[in-house]
Scaffold this motif. Sequence first.
Motif, PDB file in Angstrom:
ATOM      1  N   ARG A  64      10.572  51.000  46.315  1.00  0.00           N
ATOM      2  CA  ARG A  64       9.816  51.383  47.514  1.00  0.00           C
ATOM      3  C   ARG A  64       8.594  50.493  47.689  1.00  0.00           C
ATOM      4  N   ASP A  67       9.387  46.924  48.824  1.00  0.00           N
ATOM      5  CA  ASP A  67       9.589  46.809  50.267  1.00  0.00           C
ATOM      6  C   ASP A  67       8.275  46.757  51.027  1.00  0.00           C
ATOM      7  N   SER A  71       7.646  43.248  53.110  1.00  0.00           N
ATOM      8  CA  SER A  71       7.580  43.335  54.578  1.00  0.00           C
ATOM      9  C   SER A  71       6.319  42.666  55.128  1.00  0.00           C
ATOM     10  N   HIS A 108      16.349  51.225  49.469  1.00  0.00           N
ATOM     11  CA  HIS A 108      15.309  50.196  49.434  1.00  0.00           C
ATOM     12  C   HIS A 108      15.863  48.865  48.955  1.00  0.00           C
ATOM     13  N   ASN A 109      15.367  47.786  49.535  1.00  0.00           N
ATOM     14  CA  ASN A 109      15.736  46.394  49.227  1.00  0.00           C
ATOM     15  C   ASN A 109      17.096  45.987  49.798  1.00  0.00           C
ATOM     16  N   GLN A 137      13.086  44.230  58.291  1.00  0.00           N
ATOM     17  CA  GLN A 137      12.447  45.482  57.881  1.00  0.00           C
ATOM     18  C   GLN A 137      12.738  46.623  58.837  1.00  0.00           C
ATOM     19  N   THR A 146      11.372  49.944  54.685  1.00  0.00           N
ATOM     20  CA  THR A 146      12.557  49.449  53.955  1.00  0.00           C
ATOM     21  C   THR A 146      12.773  47.986  54.316  1.00  0.00           C
ATOM     22  N   THR A 147      13.512  47.264  53.472  1.00  0.00           N
ATOM     23  CA  THR A 147      13.944  45.907  53.860  1.00  0.00           C
ATOM     24  C   THR A 147      15.464  45.815  53.747  1.00  0.00           C
TER      25      THR A 147
END
Length: 409
Positions: A64, A67, A71, A108-109, A137, A146-147
């Motif tokens: 988390r 990200d 971003s 996440h990721n 993102q 998030t990404t």
Amino acid sequence: MALIVQKYGGTSVGDLERIANVAGRVQASRDAGNHVVVVVSAMSGETDRLLTLAKAIGDVPPPRELDVLLSTGEQTTIALLAMTLEARGCPARSYTGAQVRIQTDSAHNKARILSIDHQTLCRDLKEGYVAVVAGFQGVDPQGSITTLGRGGSDTTAVALAAALDADECQIYTDVDGVYTTDPRMVQTARRLDRLTYEEMLEMASLGAKVLQIRAVEFASKYKTRLRVLSSFEEGPGTLITSEDEIMEQAVISGIAFNRDEAKITILGVPDNPGIARQILGAVAERNIEVDMIIQNVAQDGNTDFTFTVHRNDLQRALEAVHKVAAELSAREVIGDDKIVKISLVGVGMRSHSGIASLMFGALADEGINIQMISTSEIKISVVVEEKYLELGVRALHDTFELDKPPAEG
Ligand code: ADP
Ligand code: ASP
Ligand code: MG
């Protein structure tokens, strides 16, 4: 008025001079009467720099927080581009993924886009603004940033183009289109005018990093016209579209390669029902994806079993396999990350036979041993020793005469 989504990658926005060049292109498209939404990546090297910072704190940064960090690269670029556009007298507004509500899942990721609320962007466009959106993102249902995985700005652009029903999604990068193979490796590689979604999806999945796989999936699903172009020179680029829009179809459209795989071989496994499940099950339990698999014909009741995984997963996969191998009393387990996968791609393969033997012959003539093979309707992949990558790709490019345009008719 046409609506165009333009995406500029890291090299294209690498410094202020390049950002000014991008602003010029965006303004020209707007002055030509288009509504323009721009998606940008982080400045080149920035995502890697941020990753290195995070890894200096701990090998596995909390996803988390990673990200939140990653971003920021794109957030810097949107602000700089919007400022540059404003300074040129072109009204612009920048948005992070969360601000335009690019909703994703919580992975996440490597998050997936679920929906996009395009109202804000539509309002801006109507008022004459250029909307500048951060690529790569989004925001999850909990409101966390998030990404979308490396190269994810391509996916942001195509998803926005689909949501806004754009006339075209233009991916501006540091090459002037999609080539028959990576032009940085083979100088005689040829730019393709057109390519089907299906072929581009195979090329991307098999290692051609010019477009993120997910972006091509989106374009194919929503039939978005997708064009890859250079940020630095003029030209028609490559149009990625449906098969029915392509008149002259080459048998082979390109060669992709992937340096990211590693191979695991288990020698002397008793050839009983269920061994594949036991071995691959242990790997799957650790959430490791397996790509190619072969099992040899048994001799004296024993067989050999080989499969490939992502190089980053090799150590974890080996741990899992060593455990199963002991239970199965297998003779030996070998891990090898000095391999590459080379693939031929082309929808024309469906109606042409003999491609595989031509491919294997070309590699044999160069003394290149093939370790694994896998095929589908429109691709043939082989695994070979890493040191043969360039030689193999060049030999195939020559054999299939990919430097020449396909014959007419
Ligand atoms: P960006 O930062 O603009 O997203 P990428 O580095 O992700 O750019 O993608 C562009 C690169 O993709 C090119 O510089 C090229 O080396 C590589 N590439 C790999 N295969 C191909 C191909 N078949 N055609 C064009 N470029 C390719
Ligand atoms: N900046 C991100 C990356 O380097 C996303 C992108 O460039 O598309 O992977
Ligand atoms: Mg990219």
